[in-house]
Design a protein around this motif. Structure first.
Motif, PDB file in Angstrom:
ATOM      1  N   THR A  55      80.887 -12.330  62.578  1.00 40.13           N
ATOM      2  CA  THR A  55      81.235 -13.750  62.474  1.00 40.13           C
ATOM      3  C   THR A  55      82.008 -14.018  61.189  1.00 40.13           C
ATOM      4  OG1 THR A  55      79.223 -14.320  63.682  1.00 40.13           O
ATOM      5  CG2 THR A  55      80.305 -16.093  62.462  1.00 40.13           C
ATOM      6  N   ALA A  56      81.562 -13.399  60.086  1.00 46.45           N
ATOM      7  CA  ALA A  56      82.251 -13.589  58.804  1.00 46.45           C
ATOM      8  C   ALA A  56      83.688 -13.078  58.866  1.00 46.45           C
ATOM      9  CB  ALA A  56      81.478 -12.877  57.692  1.00 46.45           C
ATOM     10  N   LYS A  57      83.896 -11.997  59.622  1.00 46.95           N
ATOM     11  CA  LYS A  57      85.245 -11.453  59.757  1.00 46.95           C
ATOM     12  C   LYS A  57      86.124 -12.304  60.667  1.00 46.95           C
ATOM     13  CE  LYS A  57      84.860  -6.497  58.856  1.00 46.95           C
ATOM     14  NZ  LYS A  57      86.088  -6.435  58.040  1.00 46.95           N
ATOM     15  N   ALA A  58      85.499 -12.962  61.652  1.00 49.83           N
ATOM     16  CA  ALA A  58      86.267 -13.675  62.674  1.00 49.83           C
ATOM     17  C   ALA A  58      86.706 -15.076  62.238  1.00 49.83           C
ATOM     18  CB  ALA A  58      85.453 -13.767  63.957  1.00 49.83           C
ATOM     19  N   VAL A  59      85.926 -15.745  61.402  1.00 46.78           N
ATOM     20  CA  VAL A  59      86.213 -17.146  61.047  1.00 46.78           C
ATOM     21  C   VAL A  59      87.111 -17.207  59.815  1.00 46.78           C
ATOM     22  CG1 VAL A  59      85.192 -19.357  60.411  1.00 46.78           C
ATOM     23  CG2 VAL A  59      84.019 -17.874  62.040  1.00 46.78           C
ATOM     24  N   LYS A  60      88.136 -18.032  59.905  1.00 45.08           N
ATOM     25  CA  LYS A  60      89.100 -18.166  58.810  1.00 45.08           C
ATOM     26  C   LYS A  60      88.980 -19.545  58.156  1.00 45.08           C
ATOM     27  CE  LYS A  60      90.982 -14.267  60.250  1.00 45.08           C
ATOM     28  NZ  LYS A  60      90.830 -12.993  59.511  1.00 45.08           N
ATOM     29  N   ARG A  64      79.250 -12.114  51.183  1.00 45.56           N
ATOM     30  CA  ARG A  64      79.815 -12.338  49.844  1.00 45.56           C
ATOM     31  C   ARG A  64      81.132 -11.580  49.670  1.00 45.56           C
ATOM     32  NH1 ARG A  64      78.029 -13.619  44.557  1.00 45.56           N
ATOM     33  NH2 ARG A  64      79.108 -12.433  42.944  1.00 45.56           N
ATOM     34  N   TYR A  65      81.256 -10.413  50.326  1.00 48.40           N
ATOM     35  CA  TYR A  65      82.460  -9.596  50.168  1.00 48.40           C
ATOM     36  C   TYR A  65      83.462  -9.767  51.310  1.00 48.40           C
ATOM     37  CZ  TYR A  65      80.271  -7.395  46.202  1.00 48.40           C
ATOM     38  OH  TYR A  65      79.687  -7.188  44.975  1.00 48.40           O
ATOM     39  N   ILE A  66      82.994 -10.208  52.466  1.00 52.80           N
ATOM     40  CA  ILE A  66      83.908 -10.370  53.609  1.00 52.80           C
ATOM     41  C   ILE A  66      84.581 -11.734  53.602  1.00 52.80           C
ATOM     42  CG2 ILE A  66      84.031 -10.534  56.127  1.00 52.80           C
ATOM     43  CD1 ILE A  66      81.745  -8.500  56.255  1.00 52.80           C
ATOM     44  N   LEU A  67      83.816 -12.792  53.354  1.00 52.55           N
ATOM     45  CA  LEU A  67      84.335 -14.151  53.495  1.00 52.55           C
ATOM     46  C   LEU A  67      85.530 -14.483  52.580  1.00 52.55           C
ATOM     47  CD1 LEU A  67      80.953 -16.038  54.001  1.00 52.55           C
ATOM     48  CD2 LEU A  67      82.800 -15.815  55.671  1.00 52.55           C
ATOM     49  N   PRO A  68      85.539 -14.052  51.310  1.00 55.20           N
ATOM     50  CA  PRO A  68      86.704 -14.386  50.478  1.00 55.20           C
ATOM     51  C   PRO A  68      88.025 -13.880  51.051  1.00 55.20           C
ATOM     52  CG  PRO A  68      84.893 -13.665  49.101  1.00 55.20           C
ATOM     53  CD  PRO A  68      84.475 -13.402  50.520  1.00 55.20           C
ATOM     54  N   GLY A  69      87.974 -12.768  51.782  1.00 57.13           N
ATOM     55  CA  GLY A  69      89.200 -12.242  52.399  1.00 57.13           C
ATOM     56  C   GLY A  69      89.705 -13.100  53.535  1.00 57.13           C
ATOM     57  N   ASN A  70      88.875 -14.019  54.030  1.00 56.42           N
ATOM     58  CA  ASN A  70      89.277 -14.923  55.119  1.00 56.42           C
ATOM     59  C   ASN A  70      89.528 -16.342  54.626  1.00 56.42           C
ATOM     60  OD1 ASN A  70      89.035 -12.832  56.897  1.00 56.42           O
ATOM     61  ND2 ASN A  70      87.118 -13.503  57.806  1.00 56.42           N
ATOM     62  N   GLY A  71      89.676 -16.488  53.329  1.00 54.57           N
ATOM     63  CA  GLY A  71      90.022 -17.798  52.785  1.00 54.57           C
ATOM     64  C   GLY A  71      88.861 -18.570  52.186  1.00 54.57           C
ATOM     65  N   PHE A  72      87.654 -18.016  52.229  1.00 56.98           N
ATOM     66  CA  PHE A  72      86.496 -18.701  51.637  1.00 56.98           C
ATOM     67  C   PHE A  72      86.448 -18.377  50.137  1.00 56.98           C
ATOM     68  CE2 PHE A  72      85.551 -18.481  56.100  1.00 56.98           C
ATOM     69  CZ  PHE A  72      84.945 -19.699  56.380  1.00 56.98           C
ATOM     70  N   THR A  73      87.388 -18.980  49.430  1.00 60.27           N
ATOM     71  CA  THR A  73      87.550 -18.709  48.002  1.00 60.27           C
ATOM     72  C   THR A  73      87.270 -19.971  47.184  1.00 60.27           C
ATOM     73  OG1 THR A  73      89.897 -19.277  48.119  1.00 60.27           O
ATOM     74  CG2 THR A  73      89.311 -16.968  48.514  1.00 60.27           C
TER      75      THR A  73
END
Length: 278
Positions: free
Chosen positions: A56-61, A144-153
């Motif tokens: 889910t963390a990888k799929a959602v932007k 914590r490590y996947i989400l920032p790559g999808n824009g959760f910064t």
């Protein structure tokens, strides 16, 4: 002739109950430790919880500021799948014994049936708390490590997931407690109905069909009320960290709703266990 005092009788009864509980706890722990299926089910629950959370963390932007997503809840999405395995694990603790007839041996060894149920609940809850803690921590760590790559910064208004953040800690702790309550709900239902397949069907129906039925209702007020009493919808409100005023029910109140379901199931199971022959 002298008679034992009330205090002495109470102490004797208390000592007997503690001895029975200790014996029952050791027996239930031995069953759990030596049953290969139990360990595999707990590992499967952890694996599914983490895998679905990562997926889910990888799929959602989150391409822009204010994308409206709850990063913590996304990372913990796997709990909605892991709970199904926890249900099977807890049901088999009772349903499996009824299926093999071993329940007669268990009740012969410890005649006090509430003691047996208490021991089962204690061992199952402890195991689920341990495995649930591992699953939740790994899910948050991965998020914590996947989400920032999808824009959760931080530029989009999202700080890195951390247990030092109050809402995140509440969501993590609440998710672990949620899984433990699901286990108690399943244990209570299994004790009441005795059949493993029937108990699994009832619990999974409560968890997954209740939200579907809720969506069929078109009246917003009734829909909100149904969401407030649905075990999964209400219980998982504890994971929310954004837009709390818009929730049908508050985080801890929602977990309390699930606790009421679990307590009712355990009460019904305990009463029926005492009244039946087996």
């Amino acid at each position: 002739m002298s008679f034992p005092s009330n205090a002495r009788l109470m102490n004797t009864a208390d000592g007997t109950w503690r001895g029975d509980l200790g014996r029952a706890l050791r027996a239930e722990w031995t069953k759990l430790r030596t049953a290969g299926d139990a360990g595999r089910l707990l590992l499967l629950a952890v694996a599914l919880t983490v895998a679905v959370g990562c997926g889910t963390a990888k799929a959602v932007k989150c391409p822009d500021t204010g994308c409206g997503q709850d990063a913590v809840k996304l990372a913990l999405t796997g709990v909605t799948v892991g709970q199904a395995v926890i249900t099977v694990f807890a049901v088999l603790a009772v349903g499996g014994e009824y299926g093999t007839g071993m329940i007669r041996t268990t009740l012969t060894a410890v005649p006090n049936r509430l003691t047996v149920l208490t021991a089962k609940a204690t061992v199952i809850t402890t195991a689920v708390l341990a495995s649930g803690t591992g699953a939740v921590l790994v899910s948050l760590f991965a998020g914590r490590y996947i989400l920032p790559g999808n824009g959760f910064t931080e530029a989009h208004g999202y700080a890195p997931l951390s247990l030092a953040d109050g809402p995140t800690l509440r969501a993590a702790l609440g998710s672990v407690l949620y899984l433990a309550l699901i286990a108690l709900l399943a244990l209570g239902v299994a004790t009441a109905v005795r059949g493993a397949a029937t108990a699994i069907g009832i619990v999974l129906g409560l968890l997954y069909l209740f939200p579907v039925i809720t969506q069929v209702v078109h009246d917003p007020e009734w829909q909100r009320h149904l969401q407030q009493i649905a075990p999964m919808t209400a219980g998982l409100a504890v994971q929310a960290t954004v837009d709390l005023p818009g929730l049908p029910i508050g985080p801890w109140a929602g977990l309390g709703t699930l606790a009421a379901w679990a307590a009712s199931a355990m009460l019904a199971g305990g009463l029926l266990l005492q009244r039946r022959d087996v």
